[in-house]
Structures are given as C-alpha cells and as structure tokens.
Write an enzyme that holds these catalytic residues in place. Structure first.
Site, PDB file in Angstrom:
ATOM      1  CE1 TYR A  24      13.377   8.934 -12.907  1.00  0.00           C
ATOM      2  CE2 TYR A  24      13.014  11.089 -13.873  1.00  0.00           C
ATOM      3  CZ  TYR A  24      12.595   9.789 -13.666  1.00  0.00           C
ATOM      4  OH  TYR A  24      11.418   9.348 -14.188  1.00  0.00           O
TER       5      TYR A  24
ATOM      6  CD  GLU B 203      15.088   4.742 -13.437  1.00  0.00           C
ATOM      7  OE1 GLU B 203      16.068   4.208 -13.989  1.00  0.00           O
ATOM      8  OE2 GLU B 203      14.014   4.963 -14.018  1.00  0.00           O
TER       9      GLU B 203
ATOM     10  CG  ASP C   7      -3.206  -3.513   2.371  1.00  0.00           C
ATOM     11  OD1 ASP C   7      -2.793  -2.490   2.959  1.00  0.00           O
ATOM     12  OD2 ASP C   7      -3.748  -3.491   1.248  1.00  0.00           O
TER      13      ASP C   7
ATOM     14  CB  THR D 264      -1.286   4.064   2.383  1.00  0.00           C
ATOM     15  OG1 THR D 264      -2.104   4.042   3.554  1.00  0.00           O
ATOM     16  CG2 THR D 264      -1.961   3.271   1.268  1.00  0.00           C
TER      17      THR D 264
ATOM     18  CE  LYS E  30      -5.622   4.593   2.550  1.00  0.00           C
ATOM     19  NZ  LYS E  30      -6.073   3.280   2.064  1.00  0.00           N
TER      20      LYS E  30
ATOM     21  NE  ARG F   6      -3.308  10.582  -1.838  1.00  0.00           N
ATOM     22  CZ  ARG F   6      -4.336  10.423  -1.003  1.00  0.00           C
ATOM     23  NH1 ARG F   6      -4.644  11.357  -0.133  1.00  0.00           N
ATOM     24  NH2 ARG F   6      -5.060   9.330  -1.044  1.00  0.00           N
TER      25      ARG F   6
HETATM   26  C1  LIG Z   1      -6.004   2.733   0.821  1.00  0.00           C
HETATM   27  C2  LIG Z   1      -5.699   1.294   0.676  1.00  0.00           C
HETATM   28  C3  LIG Z   1      -4.904   0.806  -0.375  1.00  0.00           C
HETATM   29  C4  LIG Z   1      -4.502   1.615  -1.583  1.00  0.00           C
HETATM   30  O1  LIG Z   1      -3.897   2.779  -1.396  1.00  0.00           O
HETATM   31  P1  LIG Z   1      -3.805   3.867  -2.585  1.00  0.00           P
HETATM   32  O2  LIG Z   1      -2.731   4.713  -2.052  1.00  0.00           O
HETATM   33  O3  LIG Z   1      -5.139   4.501  -2.647  1.00  0.00           O
HETATM   34  O4  LIG Z   1      -3.436   3.161  -3.841  1.00  0.00           O
HETATM   35  C5  LIG Z   1      -4.556  -0.536  -0.369  1.00  0.00           C
HETATM   36  N1  LIG Z   1      -5.009  -1.359   0.572  1.00  0.00           N
HETATM   37  C6  LIG Z   1      -5.804  -0.946   1.575  1.00  0.00           C
HETATM   38  C7  LIG Z   1      -6.265  -1.916   2.596  1.00  0.00           C
HETATM   39  C8  LIG Z   1      -6.191   0.397   1.643  1.00  0.00           C
HETATM   40  O5  LIG Z   1      -6.996   0.796   2.633  1.00  0.00           O
END
Ligand SMILES: *Cc1c(COP(=O)(O)O)cnc(C)c1O
Length: 423
Positions: free
Chosen positions: A57, A59, A203, A229, A232, A238
């Site tokens: 932990y 925080e 994003d 993220t 991807k 993740r």
């Molecule tokens: C995948 C994605 C997210 C969210 O990601 P999670 O890990 O699934 O919560 C947010 N914004 C965009 C543009 C995404 O492609």
C-alpha cells in the site's frame, strides 16, 4: 509453442481457473486479433505485473507517502514517471490512474465543478463515453456538449467545433476517441481552446504508442493535459497516465490522489515502467510505423474488395468499415468473423441509422498482428479472410467460416505472439 503455458501454483490451487487461463492463451495464440484497442504485452511486462509489488500500500506520491516501507516502491514510481516524461517530452506525468476512464474523471475533478459545461466528440461519432456522453457519469454530472464529423467526409469539422466552443464556453475540450481513423489536428484544437478559454485535453489512449514511436504527431506542446491508457498501442499493462505542463501538475496530482483514488497499483506502475522502457527503444519506432503501414495496406486491400471505409481509409492503426452496402449488419459480421478466428468488434459508424447495440459497422486495427510480426505482405490475405468471412456471414456458410479459421490458425502458428511463446 507449448500452450497452455505452465502455471504450476495456479494449476495446483485452482485448476478450474487455470484451465480458463490456458484456454485464453490458446485463443490469443490461434486467432487473428483485430480489435484496435488490444495488443500483446511482452513477457517482461507480464512478469512485472505479476510481482510482489502487488502486496504494497502506498497512498501518496514518491517521497510523500502515508505509509512506511516505501524504499523500493518510491523508486519504481519515480522510474515510471521519469520514463514517461522523457518518452513524451512533458514536464509532468502521473502514472497512478487505475485505467483510462478514472484518469479522465480525475481531469474533470481537477478543472471543473459539477454542472459545468464540457465538450467532447459524441460517442457514436467515434468519441469516448468519458468525454461527456449522457450515460456516463461525465455526462450526468457535467453538461456535455458534443461535436461530430462531417457526413460527407467523415472528418472533424473544425468550424463546427469552433462555433460550438465559442457558443457554449466549455471548461474542458476533449479531443481524441475510440474510432477515429485519421490524424488528430492537435494544433487546431488548441487554437479553439485558446479562443474559448477552455482547457484542452488530448485523450490519446488509442494512439499513445504511435505518438511514442513517431508515427502520429504529438499533442505536445498543444494540449494542456494529455490522458492516455497504457494498454493499447503503448503495449503496457492495463493502466493509465496523465501528463501536463508544470503549471497543472499540482491540480492533476491532487485530483488523482486523494481526489479520486486510494492506493496506486504498484505492480501496474512497475509494468508501465517496463513498457515505457521498451517504447523508448529504436525497435518500438519500427513497430509503431509498421502498425500504420499495415493498417494502410489493409485499408487499401479492403477498398479494392469494395468495402466502404469511414473517411475513405486510415492514417493510423484503425479502420472503421461500414457494411451497409455489403448487406450485413455489423454484429452479424463480427460474430461470424469470430467463428472464423478473426476477432473484431461491431461499432457504430457516424450517422448510423441502426441502433448502437446492432450497428452498421465493424472496427478493426493492426496493433496486435503487428506485435506478432505480420507485415504489409500479409495484409492481402487478411483482407481476403475478412471479405470471405463477411460473405459467409450474409449467406450463413458455416463451412466457409471453418475453412478460414483453419487458414488463420496456420498463419498464426508461424508468428508466435509475445508473452505466449516460451519454448
Ligand atoms: C480506451 C479509452 C479510454 C478508457 O480506457 P479504460 O481503460 O477502458 O477505462 C478512454 N478514452 C479513450 C479515447 C479510449 O480509447
């Protein structure tokens, strides 16, 4: 390959669960995975995410924790943060968000109050739920106004974005999305954000790996905040990161912890550090460019076979097919392709006349197949399988799907996947 892999302790303790993991290993090895948000992480990333860092932990932030015993954890987080800053060329990085959606929620917490107006791309146009779409907390707790793409070109209409921003004066403008096959013009968004007094959030969840590898323009220095993220195209565990200029560092850190989250997932932080190290290697630049080359080659082969592609093609890792003229609903096609060993997802296309749970399109991408080493010379075969699979979906030809499945498994056997080949 010797699949399923051996997980001796897991198999002894919980054979039922071990069997499911083994079946998933087999599935990921044998199938052609075309979901653009998925990938194969390396063995090193897998190992880091399965370590005893899990047990801690912590925080707070490195050097400012609410728990003792952080001698190693602090260094892990500092390493991940420093690598993120170096790779993306940003002043500040926070590597603690649990995933992309909570990362975005932290951005709202940092820069807006409940009820404020926020702006993003509409989900059915290719945006993300967390960009103010109605069913999401971000659309319920904030007033979401949404832009789209032009019906004739499938491209973002910046006149519309500017008009909407100047009329609505949102606190936040999100750019980026989940089904955008074209390059994002961060500079154009930044100008509109400046004119309207909004904080610009890029994003880049889908394209972070392409940016890191120089295969898509960077949102630096245009965006105020970058959300991504890590799982991807970046090919990490993740998780998620928020990056910004120094002026927003405090607000972002406070929003993530204690604003939104408790303890960070240290095993994930470690795996993010590993993925960022991998993404800084010259071979990752080759990977990112190969992802785009493959997507362009696949798009070309699909166009040649009479498929309609939203925006007419792709600049990145992603292709959005409109199957209306093929006379097959997206869901029917996706399910048939799955039976043929080709994993895709059904997806709305802009101005889709069908319902979101039964839309006209299928979304595909090349990050996973490129991680296995498939190259442009393989894309005509991939297009051929998709074409035959969609035809078989229309005619209900299960034999044809079984034949494709065998052909796919054959090719996949020649291209072992990272993390799944340990002979
Ligand atoms: C995948 C994605 C997210 C969210 O990601 P999670 O890990 O699934 O919560 C947010 N914004 C965009 C543009 C995404 O492609």
């Amino acid at each position: 390959m010797n699949l399923p892999l051996s997980h001796p302790a897991l198999s002894a303790t919980d054979p039922e669960l071990a069997a499911l993991v083994g079946a998933e290993e087999r599935l990921q090895a044998d199938t052609l995975r075309l979901i653009p948000s998925e990938n194969y992480v390396s063995q090193a990333v897998l190992e880091a995410s399965g370590t005893v860092l899990q047990n801690k932990y912590s925080e707070g932030y490195a050097g400012r924790r609410y728990y003792e015993g952080q001698q190693n954890i602090d260094q892990v987080e500092r390493l991940a943060t420093a690598r993120a800053k170096a790779l993306f060329g940003v002043d500040h990085a926070n590597v603690q968000p649990y995933s992309g959606s909570p990362a975005n929620l932290a951005v709202y917490l940092a820069f807006a109050e409940p009820g404020d107006t926020v702006m993003g791309m509409a989900l059915p146009m290719g945006g993300h739920l967390t960009h103010g779409w109605g069913v999401s907390a971000t659309g319920k707790w904030f007033r979401g106004v949404q832009y789209g793409v032009r019906p004739d070109t499938g491209l973002i209409d910046f006149d519309e974005v500017r008009d909407l921003a100047l009329k609505e004066r949102p606190k936040l403008i999100f750019c980026g999305g989940t089904a955008l096959p074209r390059t994002i013009d961060f500079a154009a968004f930044a100008e509109i954000a400046r004119e309207s007094g909004a904080v610009l959030v890029a994003d880049v969840a889908h394209i972070a790996g392409l940016i890191a590898g120089g295969a898509h323009p960077s949102p630096v220095p245009h965006a105020d905040v970058i959300s991504t993220t890590t799982h991807k195209t970046l090919r990490g565990p993740r998780g998620a990161m928020l990056m910004s200029r120094e002026e927003h560092a405090k607000a972002i850190d406070k929003a993530v912890f204690p604003g939104l989250q408790g303890g960070p997932h240290n095993q994930t932080t470690a795996a993010i550090a590993v993925a960022l190290h991998e993404a800084a290697q010259p071979s990752f630049r080759d990977y990112a460019h190969a992802v785009v080359d493959n997507a362009k080659a696949l798009a070309g082969a699909l166009l040649a076979r009479g498929f309609d592609l939203v925006s007419g093609g792709t600049d990145n890792h992603l292709i959005l097919m409109d199957l209306t003229r093929k006379d097959v609903p997206g869901k029917v096609a996706a399910k048939a392709l799955d039976r043929a060993g080709i994993v895709v997802n059904y997806n709305t296309v802009p101005y889709d006349p069908r319902k979101p749970f039964d839309p006209s399109g299928v979304r595909i991408g090349t990050p996973s197949l490129t991680s296995r080493g498939l190259a442009t010379e393989h894309m005509p075969a991939v297009a051929d399988w998709i074409d035959r699979g969609v035809t078989a979906a229309r005619t209900g030809d299960e034999d044809a799907l079984a034949t494709i499945r065998a052909e796919v498994a054959d090719l996949m056997a020649a291209f072992p996947a990272p993390g799944l080949s340990r002979d």
